[in-house]
Design a protein around this motif. Sequence first.
Motif, PDB file in Angstrom:
ATOM      1  N   PRO A   1      15.531   3.523   3.335  1.00 48.90           N
ATOM      2  CA  PRO A   1      14.426   3.706   2.353  1.00 48.90           C
ATOM      3  C   PRO A   1      13.317   2.796   2.519  1.00 48.90           C
ATOM      4  O   PRO A   1      13.504   1.638   3.112  1.00 48.90           O
ATOM      5  N   ILE A   2      12.175   3.036   2.079  1.00 45.93           N
ATOM      6  CA  ILE A   2      10.908   2.057   2.226  1.00 45.93           C
ATOM      7  C   ILE A   2      10.946   1.315   0.623  1.00 45.93           C
ATOM      8  O   ILE A   2       9.744   1.113   0.481  1.00 45.93           O
ATOM      9  N   GLY A   3      11.649   1.406  -0.049  1.00 40.78           N
ATOM     10  CA  GLY A   3      11.834   0.943  -1.376  1.00 40.78           C
ATOM     11  C   GLY A   3      12.946   1.215  -2.542  1.00 40.78           C
ATOM     12  O   GLY A   3      13.813   0.353  -2.680  1.00 40.78           O
TER      13      GLY A   3
ATOM     14  N   MET B   1      -5.551   5.708  -1.228  1.00 43.13           N
ATOM     15  CA  MET B   1      -4.670   4.084  -1.133  1.00 43.13           C
ATOM     16  C   MET B   1      -3.240   4.622  -1.568  1.00 43.13           C
ATOM     17  O   MET B   1      -3.386   4.885  -2.745  1.00 43.13           O
ATOM     18  N   ALA B   2      -2.455   4.662  -0.759  1.00 47.07           N
ATOM     19  CA  ALA B   2      -1.048   4.651  -1.275  1.00 47.07           C
ATOM     20  C   ALA B   2      -0.357   3.308  -1.318  1.00 47.07           C
ATOM     21  O   ALA B   2      -0.234   2.922  -0.254  1.00 47.07           O
ATOM     22  N   ARG B   3       0.234   2.680  -2.534  1.00 46.26           N
ATOM     23  CA  ARG B   3       0.648   1.466  -2.690  1.00 46.26           C
ATOM     24  C   ARG B   3       1.799   1.387  -3.112  1.00 46.26           C
ATOM     25  O   ARG B   3       2.459   2.367  -4.167  1.00 46.26           O
ATOM     26  N   GLU B   4       2.859   0.666  -2.644  1.00 44.48           N
ATOM     27  CA  GLU B   4       4.166   0.453  -3.049  1.00 44.48           C
ATOM     28  C   GLU B   4       4.889   1.818  -3.462  1.00 44.48           C
ATOM     29  O   GLU B   4       5.593   1.974  -4.453  1.00 44.48           O
ATOM     30  N   LEU B   5       4.892   2.654  -2.357  1.00 47.30           N
ATOM     31  CA  LEU B   5       5.512   4.068  -2.472  1.00 47.30           C
ATOM     32  C   LEU B   5       7.130   3.877  -2.843  1.00 47.30           C
ATOM     33  O   LEU B   5       7.622   3.076  -2.295  1.00 47.30           O
TER      34      LEU B   5
ATOM     35  N   GLY C   1      12.291   2.326   6.228  1.00 53.05           N
ATOM     36  CA  GLY C   1      11.695   3.466   6.621  1.00 53.05           C
ATOM     37  C   GLY C   1      12.198   4.091   8.278  1.00 53.05           C
ATOM     38  O   GLY C   1      13.341   3.654   8.544  1.00 53.05           O
ATOM     39  N   THR C   2      11.561   4.736   8.761  1.00 54.05           N
ATOM     40  CA  THR C   2      12.030   5.318  10.224  1.00 54.05           C
ATOM     41  C   THR C   2      11.723   4.448  11.403  1.00 54.05           C
ATOM     42  O   THR C   2      10.484   3.710  11.694  1.00 54.05           O
ATOM     43  N   PRO C   3      12.671   3.858  12.204  1.00 53.45           N
ATOM     44  CA  PRO C   3      12.475   3.178  13.315  1.00 53.45           C
ATOM     45  C   PRO C   3      11.444   3.490  14.373  1.00 53.45           C
ATOM     46  O   PRO C   3      10.954   4.986  14.557  1.00 53.45           O
TER      47      PRO C   3
ATOM     48  N   GLY D   1      -1.674   3.787  12.571  1.00 49.50           N
ATOM     49  CA  GLY D   1      -0.725   2.675  12.697  1.00 49.50           C
ATOM     50  C   GLY D   1      -1.570   1.502  12.081  1.00 49.50           C
ATOM     51  O   GLY D   1      -2.447   1.518  11.228  1.00 49.50           O
ATOM     52  N   PHE D   2      -1.288   0.243  12.554  1.00 47.02           N
ATOM     53  CA  PHE D   2      -2.021  -1.048  12.245  1.00 47.02           C
ATOM     54  C   PHE D   2      -3.134  -1.000  12.959  1.00 47.02           C
ATOM     55  O   PHE D   2      -3.296  -0.953  14.024  1.00 47.02           O
ATOM     56  N   LEU D   3      -4.066  -1.595  12.242  1.00 49.39           N
ATOM     57  CA  LEU D   3      -5.562  -1.972  12.937  1.00 49.39           C
ATOM     58  C   LEU D   3      -5.204  -3.172  13.202  1.00 49.39           C
ATOM     59  O   LEU D   3      -4.704  -4.039  12.861  1.00 49.39           O
TER      60      LEU D   3
HETATM   61  N1  SAM Z   1       8.797   2.099   9.849  1.00 48.46           N
HETATM   62  C1  SAM Z   1       8.127   2.333   8.664  1.00 48.46           C
HETATM   63  C2  SAM Z   1       7.837   3.479   8.127  1.00 48.46           C
HETATM   64  O1  SAM Z   1       8.702   4.399   8.548  1.00 48.46           O
HETATM   65  O2  SAM Z   1       6.886   3.705   7.342  1.00 48.46           O
HETATM   66  C3  SAM Z   1       6.795   1.407   8.862  1.00 48.46           C
HETATM   67  C4  SAM Z   1       7.031  -0.148   9.051  1.00 48.46           C
HETATM   68  S1  SAM Z   1       5.586  -0.940   9.061  1.00 48.46           S
HETATM   69  C5  SAM Z   1       6.252  -2.476   9.792  1.00 48.46           C
HETATM   70  C6  SAM Z   1       5.382  -1.446   7.553  1.00 48.46           C
HETATM   71  C7  SAM Z   1       4.185  -0.679   6.905  1.00 48.46           C
HETATM   72  O3  SAM Z   1       4.467   0.737   6.431  1.00 48.46           O
HETATM   73  C8  SAM Z   1       3.727  -1.696   5.706  1.00 48.46           C
HETATM   74  O4  SAM Z   1       2.836  -2.686   5.916  1.00 48.46           O
HETATM   75  C9  SAM Z   1       2.632  -0.552   4.968  1.00 48.46           C
HETATM   76  O5  SAM Z   1       1.791  -0.250   5.407  1.00 48.46           O
HETATM   77  C10 SAM Z   1       3.733   0.597   5.196  1.00 48.46           C
HETATM   78  N2  SAM Z   1       4.523   0.753   4.303  1.00 48.46           N
HETATM   79  C11 SAM Z   1       6.163   0.434   4.381  1.00 48.46           C
HETATM   80  N3  SAM Z   1       6.675   0.733   3.210  1.00 48.46           N
HETATM   81  C12 SAM Z   1       5.745   1.289   2.067  1.00 48.46           C
HETATM   82  C13 SAM Z   1       5.552   1.460   0.867  1.00 48.46           C
HETATM   83  N4  SAM Z   1       6.603   1.316   0.233  1.00 48.46           N
HETATM   84  N5  SAM Z   1       4.391   1.786   0.307  1.00 48.46           N
HETATM   85  C14 SAM Z   1       3.517   1.756   1.088  1.00 48.46           C
HETATM   86  N6  SAM Z   1       3.296   1.593   2.461  1.00 48.46           N
HETATM   87  C15 SAM Z   1       4.566   1.158   3.019  1.00 48.46           C
END
Ligand code: SAM
Length: 282
Positions: free
Chosen positions: A12-14, A186-190, A86-88, A135-137
């Motif tokens: 999960p991403i959160g 802008m998608a924050r804290e998904l 998230g996804t490796p 990705g990241f800038l």
């Molecule tokens: N592997 C992860 C993926 O599948 O999304 C991404 C890893 S990367 C190191 C982490 C970045 O993913 C964060 O800085 C942000 O930009 C984005 N990210 C990860 N979780 C997020 C979330 N819950 N909401 C918004 N952005 C998220």
Amino acid sequence: MTDSTLYIVSTPIGNLGDMSPRAVETLKAVDLIAAEDTRHSSRLMQYFDIKTQMWALHDHNERSQADRILQRLEEGENIALISDAGTPLISDPGYHLVRVVRDAGYTVVPVPGACAFVAALSASGLPTDRFIFEGFLPAKTKARRERLEAVVTEPRTLVYYESPHRLTDTLIDMLEIFGPERYTVMARELTKTFETIHGDRLEALVKWVDGDANQKRGEFVLLVHGAEQEQREDLDSETRHLLSTLLEELSLKQAVSLACKITGLRRKQIYQAALDMKATDS
Ligand code: SAM
């Protein structure tokens, strides 16, 4: 479960509810889990009662760990790779490992799940038929701006990851380079408590973020509408000649500014033509 397989498992991403039953089952069944940060992932393991041994695999030890993992595969074991969220491999470690494991002839199986940019894109309202994941800038201003300038006329949706401490600088660079009218989301804290998905013209978006400290907290995906097609129109031969002459004498930035002043054309259009000319020359 087949013999000697590397599983690429999304976590999960959160929201822990996004962990798939198959992900849990796989992590329980494998002989070893390679995790980006074992301490971070131990919370996930506890929550889902996964007792499998973990090894750390991060950017700094990926090569040596890949050799050790190959050895374990050779011994007939199954291994899973996870990242912090998230996804490796998506802006996370694992690329080298997957390459060497595939080259050695072992099976690599994805166990899909959450990925921040896919989640963001799906809810952004921006075109999803064609997009670019950037990705990241880069952290340094000059490199970051160059990366943005390189896609100023790109018609596909642009997708970026960003961290809270660079968000404002990145948005300001985007505003200057893509212009005030470019629609950006802008998608924050998904998937988390303060999930916010907000879209506006870049100028308004920068003001909105600036006026609310909460909007600078957490994790972000930035999605920028692709350039309108007209920005890719070719320059006429006279303007091309002018620009190439200026480029012989001046820096790219100076040549573009002067050409804009002389012709009255948009900076984006001239800039892209200048980049194309430079690329053809080199
Ligand atoms: N592997 C992860 C993926 O599948 O999304 C991404 C890893 S990367 C190191 C982490 C970045 O993913 C964060 O800085 C942000 O930009 C984005 N990210 C990860 N979780 C997020 C979330 N819950 N909401 C918004 N952005 C998220």
